[in-house]
Write an enzyme that holds these catalytic residues in place. Structure first.
Site, PDB file in Angstrom:
ATOM      1  CG  ASN A  70      17.687   9.000 -24.179  1.00 54.38           C
ATOM      2  OD1 ASN A  70      16.640   8.206 -24.369  1.00 54.38           O
ATOM      3  ND2 ASN A  70      18.695   8.910 -25.330  1.00 54.38           N
ATOM      4  CD1 TRP A  71      13.622   8.385 -19.142  1.00 50.32           C
ATOM      5  CD2 TRP A  71      11.806   7.484 -19.160  1.00 50.32           C
ATOM      6  NE1 TRP A  71      12.715   9.076 -18.109  1.00 50.32           N
ATOM      7  CE2 TRP A  71      11.670   8.515 -17.989  1.00 50.32           C
ATOM      8  CE3 TRP A  71      10.505   6.747 -19.244  1.00 50.32           C
ATOM      9  CZ2 TRP A  71      10.364   8.831 -17.368  1.00 50.32           C
ATOM     10  CZ3 TRP A  71       9.358   7.055 -18.674  1.00 50.32           C
ATOM     11  CH2 TRP A  71       9.364   8.110 -17.743  1.00 50.32           C
ATOM     12  CE  LYS A  72      20.923   6.280 -23.569  1.00 52.11           C
ATOM     13  NZ  LYS A  72      22.267   6.090 -23.563  1.00 52.11           N
ATOM     14  CG  HIS A  97      21.151   8.856 -28.723  1.00 48.43           C
ATOM     15  ND1 HIS A  97      21.945   7.846 -28.456  1.00 48.43           N
ATOM     16  CD2 HIS A  97      21.132   9.745 -27.611  1.00 48.43           C
ATOM     17  CE1 HIS A  97      22.297   7.768 -27.233  1.00 48.43           C
ATOM     18  NE2 HIS A  97      21.850   8.794 -26.906  1.00 48.43           N
ATOM     19  CD  GLU A 145      22.494   4.916 -26.860  1.00 50.73           C
ATOM     20  OE1 GLU A 145      21.169   4.738 -26.784  1.00 50.73           O
ATOM     21  OE2 GLU A 145      23.261   4.930 -25.791  1.00 50.73           O
ATOM     22  CD  GLU A 170      23.767  12.390 -25.551  1.00 55.86           C
ATOM     23  OE1 GLU A 170      23.392  12.235 -24.197  1.00 55.86           O
ATOM     24  OE2 GLU A 170      23.306  11.310 -26.371  1.00 55.86           O
ATOM     25  N   GLY A 200      27.097   5.985 -21.108  1.00 50.57           N
ATOM     26  CA  GLY A 200      26.947   4.903 -20.155  1.00 50.57           C
ATOM     27  C   GLY A 200      28.258   4.203 -19.857  1.00 50.57           C
ATOM     28  CB  SER A 244      28.855   9.328 -17.491  1.00 48.93           C
ATOM     29  OG  SER A 244      28.978   7.936 -18.259  1.00 48.93           O
ATOM     30  N   GLY A 277      20.999   9.880 -19.497  1.00 46.51           N
ATOM     31  CA  GLY A 277      20.464   8.428 -19.545  1.00 46.51           C
ATOM     32  C   GLY A 277      20.100   7.802 -18.419  1.00 46.51           C
ATOM     33  N   GLY A 278      21.009   6.762 -17.968  1.00 46.66           N
ATOM     34  CA  GLY A 278      20.790   5.821 -16.571  1.00 46.66           C
ATOM     35  C   GLY A 278      20.458   6.659 -15.569  1.00 46.66           C
TER      36      GLY A 278
END
Ligand code: 13P
Length: 255
Positions: free
Chosen positions: A9-11, A94, A96, A166, A172, A213, A234-235
């Site tokens: 998920n590149w956000k 998600h 967010e 999640e 994150g 994470s 994510g990251g």
């Protein structure tokens, strides 16, 4: 047998040019791994270019969101039919989106129905926040989100989709959930709810990822858990070497 699935998920990261460069860097290495499905979820504007760069590849493409209506006066939104042909997956609900854009359980359910009606596989995100976790409400919150997201679906539809557990406090933060704890929520609460609502076969068929994470150093421990079928990353999905390494490790553990 559930095929493991690692999705990035590149956000809100990567321009179109950067997105294409990232998939070009990963494509050959990911295509060499047959036993784990890999998916990239770029920002909307990069989806066609990424899909073109991945033409003929086994790497899947997903969107990070969409609206449920077919078309209409919804300024700034993207319809399911607009993703057809470019994407196989769409991340829905998600945390967010829930936190910053007011998404509700009911809205997520509408999006899940719309995605399935357009041949897109939803990756439905659920998970408790820090306050809920501390208050001992994890199981109740996750169960509520799962039940609401799946309302009105057939067993076959449920078996075909992907759920990502999640925990919001793990996203994150560098503070991943303990793999055994995530496995308990996924096995007992998520699959448990599906077994109650549908049947055991459906509960065992649905693929459930962990997200929060994850990185090359901890993915192996998550993949060793019997109820965890992969990760929503994510990251660590923003660097080719990290994402490829995670898919490789997943294949070593579970492939
Ligand atoms: P991080 O891997 O950066 O914690 O993000 C997880 C996530 O939200 C994936 O959807």
């Amino acid at each position: 047998m559930r095929k493991p699935i690692i999705a990035g998920n590149w956000k809100m990261h990567k321009t179109v040019e950067e997105a294409v460069a990232l998939v070009r860097e990963m494509r050959a290495a990911l295509d060499a791994i047959e036993t784990v499905e890999s998916v990239v979820c770029p920002p909307f504007i990069a989806i066609p270019a990424v899909a073109e760069a991945l033409r003929g590849s086994r790497v899947g493409v997903g969107a990070q969101n969409m609206f449920w209506a077919k078309e209409g006066a919804y300024t700034g939104e993207i319809a399911p039919g607009m993703l057809q042909g470019w994407c196989q997956y769409v991340i829905l609900g998600h945390s967010e989106r829930r936190q910053y854009f007011g998404e509700t359980d009911e809205g997520v359910n509408k999006k899940v129905h719309a995605a399935l009606a357009h041949g897109l596989t939803p990756i439905i995100c659920v998970g408790e926040n820090l306050e809920e976790n501390r208050a001992g409400q994890t199981d109740a919150v996750v169960r509520r989100q799962v039940v609401a997201a799946l309302a009105g679906l057939t067993a076959a539809q449920v078996a075909s989709l992907v759920i990502a557990y999640e925990p919001v406090w793990a996203i994150g933060t560098g503070l991943n959930a303990e793999p055994a704890d995530a496995n308990r929520v996924i096995g007992l609460i998520i699959r448990g709810a599906i077994a109650e609502l549908y049947d055991e076969a459906t509960a065992q068929a649905v693929r459930v990822q962990y997200g929060g994470s994850t990185n090359p150093a901890n993915i192996g421990a998550f993949m060793q858990m019997p109820d965890i079928d992969g990760a929503l990353v994510g990251g660590a999905s923003l660097k080719a070497a990290n994402f490829v390494e995670m898919v490789r490790i997943a294949a070593q553990v579970r492939g």
